[in-house]
Design an enzyme around this catalytic site. Structure first.
Site, PDB file in Angstrom:
ATOM      1  CE  LYS A 173      -1.231   1.029  -4.220  1.00 22.10           C
ATOM      2  NZ  LYS A 173      -0.751  -0.366  -4.279  1.00 22.10           N
TER       3      LYS A 173
ATOM      4  CE1 TYR B  11      -0.491   4.260  -6.439  1.00 18.32           C
ATOM      5  CE2 TYR B  11      -0.471   6.002  -4.792  1.00 18.32           C
ATOM      6  CZ  TYR B  11       0.026   4.808  -5.272  1.00 18.32           C
ATOM      7  OH  TYR B  11       1.026   4.167  -4.602  1.00 18.32           O
TER       8      TYR B  11
ATOM      9  CB  SER C 272      -0.947  -0.030   1.215  1.00 21.95           C
ATOM     10  OG  SER C 272      -1.863   1.032   1.178  1.00 21.95           O
TER      11      SER C 272
END
Length: 287
Positions: free
Chosen positions: A149, A145, A131
């Site tokens: 995550k 993005y 992560s």
């Protein structure tokens, strides 16, 4: 005792550093990459390289079965495959958004799901989800993005509780900035809209997105994770050493911050959230 690893996105960047570190430690590695030929220089009898695009669920399941057939067991599963997508939400196409989520989120989900019956059968295993400190906070131009995550963290936290009774561990490795291809050839950019020039200047230090089809500069530019761009990046070997320490811990944490200045970024992100909640008179932040 030697371990057996399964590492996705292993041909470059952090994935390659993880693979090399595990091999140097005397472990066995099943490494996957879209193009396995890019790992030919690491040839050793303790390394098996399999082609894999983690977006393909059927291929993921078949590859995980093949990995267990080859090695007999997997002790450490590292979901590393992923990339950065840069662009204001208004600038991103549907295909760009779906590909980002398919790779960074669904890719890790499919690999984890495929491995679970095998890990339960052997009664052990450690799933490490790569992560980022960007999963604690956020940054303009990195919404998809960050979203990929944050989603990874959400399902992995629940997964940890589901798997604990079976002796399987889950850790979210929240990475800071490392000097890899993440912010170089691996990164993808939207087509810029002039209205967001100021945001690009503030975040990227340029009014327009770089032309990734152009010739690279003659001098190497430092790579930065978006949540880490105020500090110099560390060598990927630093992350690999930290990962070896993590999987060697008999009681690993659910979340592990990795990177020379990643802790500061997490502190800043959590403090910003705390300040938001403190505007609610009915909310009391835990001591």
């Amino acid at each position: 005792m030697s371990r057996t690893w399964f590492i996705t996105g292993a041909n470059r960047g952090l994935g390659r550093a993880f693979t090399v570190a595990a091999l140097d430690a005397g472990d066995t590695v099943v490494a996957t990459a879209r193009d396995p030929h890019t790992m030919a220089d690491l040839a050793t009898e303790r390394l098996t390289v399999l082609p894999l695009d983690v977006r393909d669920r059927d291929r993921v399941f078949a590859t995980v079965v093949e990995a267990f057939d080859v090695t007999g067991r997997i002790d450490v599963l590292v979901n590393n495959a992923g990339y950065g997508l840069v662009g204001a939400l208004e600038e991103l196409t549907e295909n760009q958004i779906r590909d980002q989520i398919d790779t960074n989120f669904y890719g890790a989900l499919w690999v984890s799901q495929a491995a679970l019956p095998h890990l339960r059968a052997q009664g052990s295993g450690h799933i490490v989800q790569i992560s980022t400190v960007g999963a604690v906070g956020s940054l303009p131009l990195f919404s998809m993005y960050n979203a990929s995550k944050w989603a990874l963290e959400g399902f992995s936290a629940s997964l940890a509780d589901e798997l604990r009774p079976f002796g399987i561990k889950v850790t979210l490795a929240q990475m800071g900035g490392f000097d890899t291809d993440w912010a170089k050839s691996s990164m993808k950019f939207a087509t810029g809209i002039p209205a967001y020039s100021a945001a690009r200047e503030a975040i990227l230090g340029m009014p327009d997105y770089p032309d990734m089809s152009a010739e690279p500069p003659t001098t190497e530019q430092p790579a930065t994770d978006p949540a880490e761009n105020e500090w110099a990046d560390a060598a990927p070997e630093v992350a690999a050493a930290a990962l070896l320490d993590l999987v060697g811990d008999p009681n690993p944490p659910l979340r592990k911050v990795i990177g020379p200045s990643a802790h500061q970024m997490v502190t800043m992100a959590l403090d910003a959230r705390r300040q938001d909640y403190l505007t609610d008179p009915e909310f009391t932040w835990p001591a």
